[in-house]
Motif scaffolding. Structure first.
Motif, PDB file in Angstrom:
ATOM      1  N   ARG A  23       3.185   2.231   6.154  1.00 30.32           N
ATOM      2  CA  ARG A  23       3.012   2.571   4.738  1.00 30.32           C
ATOM      3  C   ARG A  23       1.628   3.129   4.456  1.00 30.32           C
ATOM      4  NH1 ARG A  23       4.424  -1.993   2.834  1.00 30.32           N
ATOM      5  NH2 ARG A  23       2.383  -2.945   2.729  1.00 30.32           N
ATOM      6  N   THR A  24       0.632   2.677   5.197  1.00 31.25           N
ATOM      7  CA  THR A  24      -0.744   3.105   4.949  1.00 31.25           C
ATOM      8  C   THR A  24      -1.212   4.186   5.920  1.00 31.25           C
ATOM      9  OG1 THR A  24      -1.520   1.264   6.310  1.00 31.25           O
ATOM     10  CG2 THR A  24      -1.384   0.888   3.936  1.00 31.25           C
ATOM     11  N   CYS A  25      -0.287   4.714   6.716  1.00 29.56           N
ATOM     12  CA  CYS A  25      -0.638   5.717   7.730  1.00 29.56           C
ATOM     13  C   CYS A  25      -0.502   7.132   7.167  1.00 29.56           C
ATOM     14  CB  CYS A  25       0.289   5.555   8.936  1.00 29.56           C
ATOM     15  SG  CYS A  25      -0.078   6.714  10.268  1.00 29.56           S
ATOM     16  N   GLU A  55       7.540   6.435  -6.019  1.00 30.03           N
ATOM     17  CA  GLU A  55       7.166   5.020  -5.850  1.00 30.03           C
ATOM     18  C   GLU A  55       6.628   4.775  -4.438  1.00 30.03           C
ATOM     19  OE1 GLU A  55       9.396   0.784  -5.561  1.00 30.03           O
ATOM     20  OE2 GLU A  55      10.020   2.099  -7.208  1.00 30.03           O
ATOM     21  N   MET A  56       7.282   5.360  -3.435  1.00 27.42           N
ATOM     22  CA  MET A  56       6.820   5.185  -2.049  1.00 27.42           C
ATOM     23  C   MET A  56       5.416   5.736  -1.881  1.00 27.42           C
ATOM     24  SD  MET A  56      10.086   6.023   0.385  1.00 27.42           S
ATOM     25  CE  MET A  56      11.275   6.875  -0.646  1.00 27.42           C
ATOM     26  N   LEU A  57       5.181   6.926  -2.437  1.00 27.15           N
ATOM     27  CA  LEU A  57       3.848   7.525  -2.344  1.00 27.15           C
ATOM     28  C   LEU A  57       2.826   6.691  -3.113  1.00 27.15           C
ATOM     29  CD1 LEU A  57       4.831  11.264  -2.591  1.00 27.15           C
ATOM     30  CD2 LEU A  57       3.478  10.251  -0.748  1.00 27.15           C
ATOM     31  N   GLY A  58       3.223   6.186  -4.264  1.00 31.67           N
ATOM     32  CA  GLY A  58       2.326   5.341  -5.041  1.00 31.67           C
ATOM     33  C   GLY A  58       1.922   4.086  -4.285  1.00 31.67           C
ATOM     34  N   ARG A  59       2.892   3.465  -3.620  1.00 29.40           N
ATOM     35  CA  ARG A  59       2.588   2.274  -2.807  1.00 29.40           C
ATOM     36  C   ARG A  59       1.617   2.626  -1.690  1.00 29.40           C
ATOM     37  NH1 ARG A  59       7.838  -0.203  -0.444  1.00 29.40           N
ATOM     38  NH2 ARG A  59       6.283  -1.325   0.741  1.00 29.40           N
TER      39      ARG A  59
END
Length: 117
Positions: A23-25, A55-59
């Motif tokens: 998610r943070t990559c 939402e995925m990008l926001g996370r």
């Protein structure tokens, strides 16, 4: 275009984002941004899973990000490749259409200085 297949692939990408290191990559974020751009360029934004891309990008952006860790396999690669294969059947519309990635290629996508058009 098979919207059910697109929806399933977007759901797969969402599951990849459940893994914190993914998610943070930058590899994952770059794939999400490209998928979002391709979906918007094809008027598929009304798919509920497409709305979830925001939402995925926001996370991903809400957390400290990191560059490619060299994971083998890189989890977003397979759904991205399948997504691009589906788009290829429609005909090229985006820069990355018809692009099939290997793990090494995601590191190239993550670093704009390596891009050449």
């Amino acid at each position: 275009m098979d919207q059910d297949k697109i929806a399933r692939l977007l759901a797969e990408l969402a599951k990849v984002g459940d893994n914190e290191k993914c998610r943070t990559c930058h590899c994952y974020v770059d794939v999400l941004r490209q998928v979002q751009e391709d979906i918007l360029s094809r008027d598929l934004a009304d798919l509920p899973e497409a709305v979830a891309l925001d939402e995925m990008l926001g996370r991903a952006y809400a957390e400290q990000s990191h560059g490619c860790l060299g994971c083998d396999p890189c989890l977003p690669v397979e759904p991205f490749n399948t997504f691009n294969e589906l788009l290829a059947k429609e005909g090229p519309q985006g820069v990355f259409d018809n692009l099939i990635l290997s793990h090494r290629d995601t590191r190239i996508l993550s670093h704009p200085s390596h891009w050449s058009f």
